[in-house]
Design an enzyme around this catalytic site. Structure first.
Site, mmCIF file in Angstrom:
data_model
loop_
_atom_site.group_PDB
_atom_site.id
_atom_site.type_symbol
_atom_site.label_atom_id
_atom_site.label_comp_id
_atom_site.label_asym_id
_atom_site.label_seq_id
_atom_site.Cartn_x
_atom_site.Cartn_y
_atom_site.Cartn_z
ATOM 1 N N TYR A 66 -9.752 -12.773 8.812
ATOM 2 C CA TYR A 66 -10.535 -11.568 8.543
ATOM 3 C C TYR A 66 -11.892 -11.628 9.247
ATOM 4 O O TYR A 66 -12.625 -12.620 9.167
ATOM 5 C CB TYR A 66 -10.756 -11.358 7.036
ATOM 6 C CG TYR A 66 -11.680 -10.196 6.787
ATOM 7 C CD1 TYR A 66 -11.225 -8.893 6.975
ATOM 8 C CD2 TYR A 66 -13.018 -10.396 6.471
ATOM 9 C CE1 TYR A 66 -12.081 -7.819 6.824
ATOM 10 C CE2 TYR A 66 -13.882 -9.327 6.313
ATOM 11 C CZ TYR A 66 -13.403 -8.036 6.496
ATOM 12 O OH TYR A 66 -14.254 -6.978 6.377
ATOM 13 N N GLY A 73 -13.286 -4.518 6.900
ATOM 14 C CA GLY A 73 -13.074 -3.681 5.740
ATOM 15 C C GLY A 73 -11.655 -3.178 5.645
ATOM 16 O O GLY A 73 -10.689 -3.957 5.715
ATOM 17 N N HIS A 96 -22.960 -0.501 13.204
ATOM 18 C CA HIS A 96 -23.718 -0.446 11.958
ATOM 19 C C HIS A 96 -25.202 -0.152 12.168
ATOM 20 O O HIS A 96 -25.979 -0.155 11.198
ATOM 21 C CB HIS A 96 -23.595 -1.772 11.197
ATOM 22 C CG HIS A 96 -22.341 -1.891 10.376
ATOM 23 N ND1 HIS A 96 -21.291 -2.704 10.741
ATOM 24 C CD2 HIS A 96 -21.973 -1.282 9.216
ATOM 25 C CE1 HIS A 96 -20.336 -2.614 9.832
ATOM 26 N NE2 HIS A 96 -20.720 -1.755 8.897
ATOM 27 N N ASN A 208 -23.031 -10.018 7.005
ATOM 28 C CA ASN A 208 -22.243 -9.871 5.783
ATOM 29 C C ASN A 208 -22.830 -10.764 4.690
ATOM 30 O O ASN A 208 -22.216 -11.729 4.244
ATOM 31 C CB ASN A 208 -20.790 -10.251 6.087
ATOM 32 C CG ASN A 208 -19.844 -9.994 4.930
ATOM 33 O OD1 ASN A 208 -18.859 -10.695 4.779
ATOM 34 N ND2 ASN A 208 -20.108 -8.989 4.119
ATOM 35 N N ARG A 311 -53.396 -5.260 -29.374
ATOM 36 C CA ARG A 311 -52.889 -6.298 -30.277
ATOM 37 C C ARG A 311 -51.524 -6.822 -29.840
ATOM 38 O O ARG A 311 -51.221 -8.017 -29.983
ATOM 39 C CB ARG A 311 -52.814 -5.713 -31.691
ATOM 40 C CG ARG A 311 -52.373 -6.687 -32.733
ATOM 41 C CD ARG A 311 -52.652 -6.217 -34.169
ATOM 42 N NE ARG A 311 -52.725 -4.799 -34.375
ATOM 43 C CZ ARG A 311 -51.919 -4.101 -35.189
ATOM 44 N NH1 ARG A 311 -50.959 -4.721 -35.841
ATOM 45 N NH2 ARG A 311 -52.095 -2.810 -35.356
#
Length: 556
Positions: A66, A73, A96, A208, A311
């Site tokens: 892969y 993807g 990208h 990635n 407080r």
């Protein structure tokens, strides 16, 4: 958490993929540390080469790997021959390059580069040491990618943002080079560096991962710690300005509800008030009170306790401290992880497909942190409302306007800090609105391959944005507090608060008549962000980075 960010070497600091600290990343990215050469450790080089060798042997078998010999993807069913693998990596980066929005600030780019280099140094990503060497050379020589803020889902890593980092290494696009925008190729050549020719897996190895998300997160965590201290400072100054009852900060109270952050916060306020002659106590109120002396009722001249925004301040600020404790642990794991896919097990000879690019832990941490930090804006805004309002400020003039005789020509013309309180309220509302969680807005995308995503990047950017808004509210409040304490008599303040007041006065004069204050606000915002106020109070950068508190300093 270890205070050692890297493995030390005689030449400088060596990344090992295991001991990078979020706090030290933040300081290095902001230029807080002395310049030091960052390199790869020898062990990291060995691990990286071993996984590269495994990758090459598997490629020789022509099995589908892969992202190396398959598409990306949803396109993972499309196998290509090994001779196409290099072109596949280059195209991955180019397609990208579609980020939008403003460029991330230089500190984010530096943190991203450092975190990505460290992640790859672990070894299983099958990326050559030469790639990380080039990344660190660019970092050292101030060649920074111009990374658009928007475009990452925080799952399958920060694909779009990290492509701009990868593009810079191969000489594509534009970078910031020593503060000047120029073509990446020109910047590389000017520094005597050749653009990289990526080998198979190196493109996806660079992009990635969660390094862009983590960069925003570690910077947001650092800034949140700074803001927690500032909230403790404003609480102490508010007690002085109101001549308030500091007994709610007593150690006994917080030892009986011992959330660590709450205990730490109360101790910090006590340390800031050490030596104060303005803040009072329950015991002093008892001495001044009107006795009943047989009567059934008496109206006291002063309250025996303060309103919640004073407080309960340690209970609110303590949530930030305690959120940071686990958030920084998670970030430490994240930035010392192999966050890409696939991973190569050189020891066992295995190839593993997974989802380490999913930034779920970062998203959850940042959604939680930003909610806690937004609460600080609300706290400071409520304190400010008490200080400027004559109904609640225990004798200070309305809106901290300098008192004038009725026959003074300027009488009635000035409104002091009225407009400042309005601005603080508006900024606070924006911070609270921004606190909505991002991680719940998962969107199925990329042909339903990325059908569940973290939105961690958006959560981390939101945390950054909220930090900025809280700084603005805090700056307005600090200016009002400096005015109020001066009206009371700054010589009666604690030594720590006198030092802080003096630093503020170097940048903003006492307000004796109406004038513009926006530049004063900007100056104090810088004092907060740079840590100058904290250092003035007595907590230096070294102690702060190591997790120390002002209470520790005072005790020492």
């Amino acid at each position: 958490m270890s205070g050692i960010p890297f493995t030390p070497t005689a030449q400088g600091l060596a990344l090992d993929g295991a001991s990078l600290s979020p706090r030290h990343v933040a300081r290095a990215a902001r230029g807080g540390d002395p310049p030091v050469r960052v390199t790869l450790s020898a062990q990291a080089r060995e691990r990286m080469r071993a996984s590269v060798d495994l990758k090459l042997s598997l490629m020789a078998e022509e099995i589908p790997i892969y992202g190396v010999t398959t598409g990306f993807g949803d396109s993972c069913t499309r196998q290509v021959s090994p001779d196409k693998a290099r072109d596949l990596q280059r195209n991955l980066i180019l397609y990208h390059l579609n980020g939008v929005g403003p460029a991330a600030e230089p500190a984010v780019a530096r943190a991203t580069m450092l975190i990505r280099a460290n992640a790859l140094s672990r070894g299983p990503s099958a990326v050559r040491p030469e790639v990380v060497d080039r990344l660190l050379q660019c970092l050292e020589r101030d060649i920074l990618p111009l990374i658009p803020e928007r475009g990452s889902l925080g799952a399958s890593g920060d694909l779009v943002p990290l492509c701009y980092l990868a593009a810079a290494l191969i000489g594509e696009g534009e970078v910031s080079h020593r503060g000047r925008v120029r073509p990446a190729l020109d910047a590389l050549l000017a520094e005597g560096l050749e653009p990289l020719l990526l080998e198979p897996k190196e493109g996806i190895g660079l992009i990635n991962g969660t390094s862009f998300t983590a960069a925003y997160a570690v910077l947001a965590a650092w800034d949140a710690r700074e803001l927690a201290f500032v909230a403790e400072l404003t609480t102490a100054m508010t007690l002085e300005a109101l001549r308030g009852n500091a007994s709610a900060m007593h150690a006994f109270v917080h030892e009986n509800k011992p959330h660590p952050g709450q205990v730490t916060s109360a101790a910090s306020v006590r340390a800031l008030l050490t030596g104060s002659r303005l803040a009072t106590s329950f015991e002093e109120i008892l001495l001044r009170r009107e006795r009943l002396t047989g009567r059934g009722y008496v109206q006291l001249d002063e309250p025996v306790q303060e309103k919640y925004s004073v407080r309960c301040a340690p209970h609110i600020i303590g949530v930030v401290h305690d959120t940071l404790e686990w958030a920084e642990r998670w970030l430490g794991v994240e930035i010392n992880s192999s966050s890409d896919n696939p991973l190569f097990d050189a020891r066992e000879g295995g190839l593993h497909l997974g989802g380490n690019f999913y930034a779920g832990h970062v998203g959850q941490a940042m959604d939680s942190l930003k909610t806690a930090v937004a609460g600080l804006a609300d706290l400071l805004d409520r304190q400010l409302a008490l200080v400027v309002d004559e109904k609640f400020n225990n004798g200070l003039p309305p809106n901290l306007v300098v008192a004038r005789d009725p026959d003074d020509p300027q009488a009635g013309l000035h409104h002091g800090f009225k407009g400042m309180q309005i601005a603080a309220s508006a900024v606070t509302a924006e911070a609270l609105k921004q606190a909505n969680p991002a991680s719940v807005f998962s969107r199925s995308t990329e042909a339903h391959n990325q059908d569940k995503v973290s939105m961690g990047t958006i959560a981390a950017r939101d945390a950054r944005t909220i930090n900025g808004l809280v700084r603005e509210t805090a700056a307005i409040h600090l200016l009002a507090l400096a005015q109020a304490i001066e009206l009371r008599g700054v010589e009666q303040s604690s030594p720590a608060i006198r030092a802080v007041h003096a630093l503020i006065r170097e940048h903003s004069a006492f307000v004796d008549r109406d004038r513009r204050l926006d530049r004063d606000i900007s100056a104090v915002i810088h004092l907060i962000g740079s840590g100058a106020l904290r250092r003035a109070a007595g907590l230096d950068d070294s102690a702060f980075t190591a997790g120390g508190t002002l209470a520790d300093v005072v005790a020492a």
